[in-house]
Write an enzyme that holds these catalytic residues in place. Structure first.
Site, PDB file in Angstrom:
ATOM      1  N   GLY A  43       2.130 -28.598 -20.124  1.00 32.71           N
ATOM      2  CA  GLY A  43       3.490 -29.001 -19.847  1.00 32.71           C
ATOM      3  C   GLY A  43       4.219 -27.924 -18.992  1.00 32.71           C
ATOM      4  CG  PHE A  88      13.856 -26.824 -19.311  1.00 33.82           C
ATOM      5  CD1 PHE A  88      14.455 -25.852 -18.473  1.00 33.82           C
ATOM      6  CD2 PHE A  88      14.371 -28.018 -19.352  1.00 33.82           C
ATOM      7  CE1 PHE A  88      15.363 -26.332 -17.363  1.00 33.82           C
ATOM      8  CE2 PHE A  88      15.339 -28.428 -18.416  1.00 33.82           C
ATOM      9  CZ  PHE A  88      15.659 -27.817 -17.434  1.00 33.82           C
ATOM     10  N   GLY A  89      10.272 -25.800 -21.911  1.00 38.03           N
ATOM     11  CA  GLY A  89       9.402 -24.988 -22.847  1.00 38.03           C
ATOM     12  C   GLY A  89       8.264 -24.250 -22.327  1.00 38.03           C
ATOM     13  CB  VAL A 113      -3.714 -33.518 -21.690  1.00 42.11           C
ATOM     14  CG1 VAL A 113      -4.394 -33.290 -22.964  1.00 42.11           C
ATOM     15  CG2 VAL A 113      -3.782 -31.957 -20.975  1.00 42.11           C
ATOM     16  CD  GLU A 115      25.441 -35.714 -16.823  1.00 46.09           C
ATOM     17  OE1 GLU A 115      24.027 -35.671 -16.663  1.00 46.09           O
ATOM     18  OE2 GLU A 115      25.546 -34.478 -17.237  1.00 46.09           O
ATOM     19  CG  ASP A 118      13.036 -32.518 -25.475  1.00 44.29           C
ATOM     20  OD1 ASP A 118      13.737 -31.980 -26.058  1.00 44.29           O
ATOM     21  OD2 ASP A 118      13.547 -33.368 -24.530  1.00 44.29           O
TER      22      ASP A 118
END
Lengths: 453, 453
Positions: B17, B20-21, B85, B177, B321
């Site tokens: 992935g 962000f992480g 994956v 939003e 997450d």
């Protein structure tokens, strides 16, 4: 449905297509006392001359397109419909939409353009996408970028070589621009980003059936363009007839012609083939022709009268690439109009003026194409320009031609924002070799069975 | 395949992935004496907090995304693979790709994020797209813009009303939003562009199961956000449980709860429903859990140890997450880490540091989430901000909050070009109400059987 005019309404003009021809015709009718319905199958006008930049990740799609309906916001006599035309009822003067709705007209202007032609090999379409719409450009962008991604995962050198072989079929302006940009991507943009191969190893082949690139140009500029392409690293293959395209590559034949050279068929393994070879008139040309009892020419176009109307149907005009039109100049033989955007725009303006003349009972005028010349870019710093000036032709190539090409294209883009962004993106690409739109929304087709977020 | 390290190689860290992480973990390992393989199923890192702007035609996709591999061009210890994956072999320390390829690891970091959760109603996905990927954003953009296009062609007032009814399910930041922007599009952006209806007639419903909007915010800011939404023209429906979604609209139930109010089911006819209600951990969480004999929690996440590794598997970390992680502060009860981008980034950094500690035989450290606060925008000129400062919470809303939101988002965007373009597009949108990305590559789904060029 309220798109048909009320009984006491002003004349109703239906315009099919919002490309260069349809847009220009609609704008030319801005102050006319008519009602106009523009029917366009997408939601945008597209600046097709820069579509190859979207395909090669240099520009984002919104930079070269504008919502059709917002272009006509302040033109109160225009209603814009996003719809697909499927037929015509000329006897009752109606256009038939795909959902069955009928829209009446007093005058019909058809500017539906062209679509890809695979010369009878429709099965090639799946393996060699063309470049006419934004959806096409995204398909090509994915194919180009994903080929490099697949190569990074491939350990078999032969398979990797096929992934890193890019073929462009057709050396018109689009084919030349695609091939030149693909080399730049491989040599510069992707430099240093892969760990298992050097992207500069990539091959880019430009395969052309004719005897030179950019056949609309004078021969001297074709030669210049070809030598510049070859300097960049494009392998130019002329007089080559593609005989097969499949998922793993293509075959082409050279020789075997009237000159007695033996036929030679070559196979190229490639996972990315782009079709820039042939176009044919939109199927709407054939459908309209059938409804009127006339047939399209070999290029799928409808032959038009000197005033751009159809023979026996002064209430129907055809403009742009769908029209087989001639240009009339005093004391000279009429000349065919080339399939370029200035031709489409000029036809749009003339057809609009002739519609108004006809509605007023005045005689219509002949179309006269003003040829300002021809230009094509080859890659960074290089283009060829062939201008028609009152003092005679002006031909130049190289960096000056490239700057000329660049500003001409920015000038004709619609919208201040787009001009600014395109200039910025090009300036940044020139300085850094980076391309600003290297993202593809999809996951790789090979790995499409999505299973993680 | 050469992605497995050679026998005498440095430790091999596989990161799944590039959100962000994953991105932050990879960057934190920049100077480490390790080999890193980043596996990402798309070709880009996506700035998800602005994805709703792509969905509502305010920004082009390339403005909020960057090619993963170009982010790591100069980080020579990283190999980027675009791949899916599909499984794990923890006994042999291997990741299994969808095409069967296996990639060995010494340490595995999983940052696969979340996907939409339709609470067991997977059939709703077809009618109510969520918003996690660029492909999702294009789907929503097409649905929103094409609804107005269809309305222009519809003469039945009831059918037109359904086309002009937009529903957003879930009043978290994305839902708020989306709803705020949809109202702006209807009232301002499209003003004057349609001839058969006034786009300001559109209804935008924001349907929330809980008792207030923006539940992660303090109650006072939720109230402010709701009243601002209602001023804009959004119909906010709280305590509403969606019971059905189909091609023509949705049903929701209010009342019938423990408080004794009678249940009331309402039907809303709508052709554009957007799902912003629930997410669940990527399926990779469950697949990894099964391979290890552990199960995911109700939110589809894997419970992690204080150092972000999995129980009994110090060689596997989970961040972002997908991790059910706690934050550890001296002398206090551990608190759950919220599912926001700063949380994912901080986990990425901590996990990377712990991987290096483990490889050196040092003890790992507990994760400590630094909460800087929370912010959400509601529309033009309005946002709510809840900052955690050393002096206590700082809460504000309105125009100042909106400017704060705007610059915070521009600041965290990746790439100078993107920051500049986003600022320009927002300045232009603010001045003109126009949105720069109102083009959809596709033709309308209703008219997809393409037949003109």
């Amino acid at each position: 449905m309220s798109t048909s005019p009320a009984p006491n309404a002003r004349p109703h003009i239906v315009i099919i297509g919002c490309g260069f021809g349809g847009l220009e015709a609609t704008r030319a009718l801005q102050r006319a006392d008519v009602d106009i319905t523009v029917i366009e199958r997408t939601n945008h006008h597209l600046f097709q001359p820069l579509l190859y930049q979207v395909a090669t990740a240099g520009l984002a799609a919104p930079s070269i397109s504008a919502p059709s309906r917002s272009l006509f916001r302040n033109q109160r006599n225009v209603t814009t419909l996003m719809a697909e035309v499927s037929g015509f009822a000329p006897a009752t003067r109606e256009v038939i939409l795909a959902d069955g709705q009928r829209i009446g007209y007093d005058h019909l202007l058809v500017a539906a353009g062209t679509t890809h032609s695979y010369f009878g090999h429709d099965d090639w379409a799946a393996h060699a996408p063309g470049l006419k719409t934004l959806a096409d450009a995204f398909t090509v962008r994915g194919k180009v970028l994903f080929a490099f991604e697949a190569a990074e995962r491939e350990s078999d050198p032969e398979k990797r070589r096929a992934m890193l072989t890019f073929c462009v079929i057709g050396a018109g302006p689009t084919g030349v621009e695609m091939a030149g940009t693909m080399v730049e991507i491989a040599r510069h943009t992707l430099k240093g980003e892969f760990r298992h191969f050097n992207p500069a190893e990539s091959r880019v082949l430009l395969i052309e059936g004719g005897s030179r690139v950019l056949q609309a140009m004078p021969e001297s500029l074709s030669k210049k363009a070809q030598s510049h392409l070859e300097e960049l690293g494009v392998e130019v293959q002329l007089n080559a007839k593609v005989t097969a395209i499949d998922a793993n590559g293509l075959s082409f034949q050279t020789g075997g012609g009237a000159d007695g050279t033996p036929a030679n068929v070559q196979r190229v393994d490639s996972h990315c083939v782009v079709w820039a070879a042939g176009v044919t008139g939109s199927p709407l040309g054939r459908i309209l022709g059938e409804a009127l009892g006339m047939s399209v020419d070999r290029a799928g176009r409808l032959k038009v009268e000197p005033d751009l109307s159809l023979t026996g149907h002064p209430e129907i005009s055809v403009v742009g690439d769908l029209a087989a039109a001639m240009s009339y100049h005093k004391g000279k033989e009429p000349k065919p109009v080339p399939g370029v955007s200035p031709g489409a725009k000029q036809m749009g303006r003339t057809a609009a003026a002739n519609i108004l003349r006809r509605l007023k009972g005045q005689p219509t005028e002949q179309f006269r194409y003003a040829d300002y010349g021809n230009l094509a870019t080859i890659g960074r710093n290089a283009a060829v320009v062939d201008l028609s000036t009152p003092l005679g032709p002006l031909r130049f190539s190289g960096r000056l031609a490239w700057l000329f090409w660049l500003f001409a294209h920015v000038y004709f883009l619609i919208g201040f924002r787009n001009r600014l962004i395109v200039l910025m993106d090009w300036a940044s690409a020139y300085g850094t070799y980076q391309r600003s739109a290297r993202v593809v929304p999809e996951t790789s087709p090979e790995h499409r069975p999505a299973n993680h977020g």
